[in-house]
Write an enzyme that holds these catalytic residues in place. Sequence first.
Site, PDB file in Angstrom:
ATOM      1  N   ASP A 278       0.863  -1.171   0.000  1.00 46.30           N
ATOM      2  CA  ASP A 278       0.000   0.000   0.000  1.00 46.30           C
ATOM      3  C   ASP A 278       0.907   1.230   0.000  1.00 46.30           C
ATOM      4  O   ASP A 278       2.103   1.151   0.320  1.00 46.30           O
ATOM      5  CB  ASP A 278      -0.933  -0.004   1.216  1.00 46.30           C
ATOM      6  CG  ASP A 278      -2.221   0.758   0.942  1.00 46.30           C
ATOM      7  OD1 ASP A 278      -2.246   1.591   0.025  1.00 46.30           O
ATOM      8  OD2 ASP A 278      -3.211   0.523   1.658  1.00 46.30           O
ATOM      9  N   GLU A 481     -18.009  10.002   4.520  1.00 51.41           N
ATOM     10  CA  GLU A 481     -17.479   8.675   4.853  1.00 51.41           C
ATOM     11  C   GLU A 481     -16.548   8.265   3.729  1.00 51.41           C
ATOM     12  O   GLU A 481     -16.843   8.469   2.555  1.00 51.41           O
ATOM     13  CB  GLU A 481     -18.607   7.647   5.019  1.00 51.41           C
ATOM     14  CG  GLU A 481     -19.487   7.476   3.801  1.00 51.41           C
ATOM     15  CD  GLU A 481     -20.485   6.338   3.932  1.00 51.41           C
ATOM     16  OE1 GLU A 481     -20.405   5.558   4.897  1.00 51.41           O
ATOM     17  OE2 GLU A 481     -21.345   6.223   3.043  1.00 51.41           O
TER      18      GLU A 481
END
Length: 732
Positions: A278, A481
Amino acid sequence: MFLNIKKISRCVTIFCICFGITILGRVYAQGQSAVPVFRNAKEPLQKRVADLLSRLTVEEKISLLGYRSKAVPRLGIPAYNWWNEALHGVARAGKATVFPQAIAMAATFNDSLVEQVANVISTEARAKYNLSTSMDRRQQYMGLTFWSPNINIFRDPRWGRGQETYGEDPFLTASMGVAFVKGMQGNDPNYLKTAACAKHFAVHSGPEAGRHSFNAVVDEKDLRETYLCAFKKLVDAGVESVMCAYNRLNDQPCCTNNELLRQILRNEWKFKGHLVTDCWALEDIWRSHKVMNSSVEVAAAAIKAGVNLDCSNMLQDDLIKAFQRKLVTEKEIDSSLSGILRTQFKLGFFDEKTSIPFSTLGAESVHTSKNIEFARIAAQQSMVLLKNDKGLLPLNKDQFKSIMVLGPNAGALDPLVANYHGMSGNMVTFAEGITEAAGPETAVQYDQGSDYTDTVHFGGLWAAGESDLAIAVIGLTPVLEGEEGDAFLAANGGDKLSLDLPAAHIKFLKELRKKNKPVVVVVTAGSAVDIAAIEPYADAIILAWYPGEQGGNALADILFGKISPSGRLPVTFYKSLNDLPPYESYNVAGRTYRYFNGKVQYPFGYGLSYTSFDYSWAKQPDKVRSLQDSIVFSVAIKNSGDMEGDEVAQTYIQYPNLERMPIKELKGFKRVHVQRCGESIVRFAIPVKELQKWDIKQKQWKLYPGIYRILVGSSSQDIRLQTSLKIEQGIK
């Protein structure tokens, strides 16, 4: 002395022929050597990789290990940017078809549709790649290596990135993920269409605010049965890449975790693709997790753990220092680089365009009418009808001559596109879709009505009172969100602090209800929210998720009865977060429909229809004799309602009453279209191996003997048929 002219002439001729053959042979040999083995598509893959490695210096090898792989001009190798996104369409790269967000795709319970959608995405990706590289544009987001799908388990509704996943269930997640990978990578025997990536490996689902230092603690039973299941299925399906996560797993950073990356992924599962970190996860290991002392030490550890590609510049900057200090060998660097070179060869990076079947795709393949129709179908099948107890829906056009469309999400783009999105130039908002479907003979008005914070001032209420019907579109957006940083209005680093809808929206609906007109409420969100708070003010409620560019048209199709709603919830809608364990706990006990025993707002798999379906056994399952068997049975589904529609038949297993068994568990689903008064036979086949559970003492999968119940129905709680099956001790 007299010369024999004929003899001399013959000798000269022979000499010339021999000399010519020699020269031609040398030219031919030179011609052959002018084409290196690594550029010869007829040579075996490993031989080509080995040849290219032999031509690179150590410095050049290291320069290729970052996501911004550098050019090697002397070998004619251009730069390449590995970072590309395709969560629900080619993302961040200009014009492309925008499909519903991943959580909405999961709500279709239609893995064949997901594969078709991914096939469209990969076609558009190839076309955009061909166009950009023809102009020597090699920038980020225009490549062929896509860091999708996200197959983490959406274990807690607070996680902002849950919208990127396929929900809370390992079986559904694996099914959708495998379908996506197949569509992205294609079925050509010689070339990958694009390269997909399973992320984030592993045990990664919040908290978002602390993801760079968080330590996920989980025992091996939960690890194997919940958090690794989908990854194993995607590896078995041939996913080309896996992305390791930011967090630690049981104290060990995921991106240098030898047990996770070497023992399980490589040795046990036989993963043959490449492993990417990542982004800046390697930096976290020494800066945030603080388990190593320097970036050089981390760079060496990553190579030894099997990392092939770094989504940062750490390996490119610091691996040479690790090499010079003898912390890694050139052989280990070669092994690491080989992984991404294999992917590039599979994508055809070193081959002539004429040999690559996707090289002719161009602008005519991007955002076609067929692709747009797929986006509309996906959005139609994803939307979930949560309430319609008064029978208001579908709307009768003859009954409503004037409609008021209002709400902060009715005319906005954000609630359509979600995060990791593309752009099409043809987004259809909810207000636009309703207006078009209602037709010119219907008076449709629009007003924003509310914002996200003001609980006092509202618009459009007078007009709503003068109209026959109000359609209010409220809820969340990707800035409330989402991922850390991207959801910049979220109060908790992208995560939600509660299940609450914005207080301004609830107050707005209260005022709207006072107008004494029918109200349809459309909720946008990428997660479970508190629907109970708005139920008193709505005659019908539709959960639209983040439905993509055709969201407005798809909603109108459902509202006006062009199709019957058929979406199903891929997550449990809880009554309160107080019913759940602490967010930081990764223990699955008390989480998701598999282990939560309390009352809920809406169960996993729930969704209403405009019609009704009756279930009956067509063929009950036979006795199980071997671990290699499948539990095979058929169900007849009859449409007993007033219109044609799709039903999603779901099969759950209840296990013997043993410690830490799930309450029930999804093991099969089928979407089927049934005509009015028609009937369809749905066949299920559940491999007995799928019923194995992890024996934490023996550290292996085990089929436990006992009584297994097979439950078939329309949701995890709406069970229509059930039967029992006994599995004897010692089945092999």
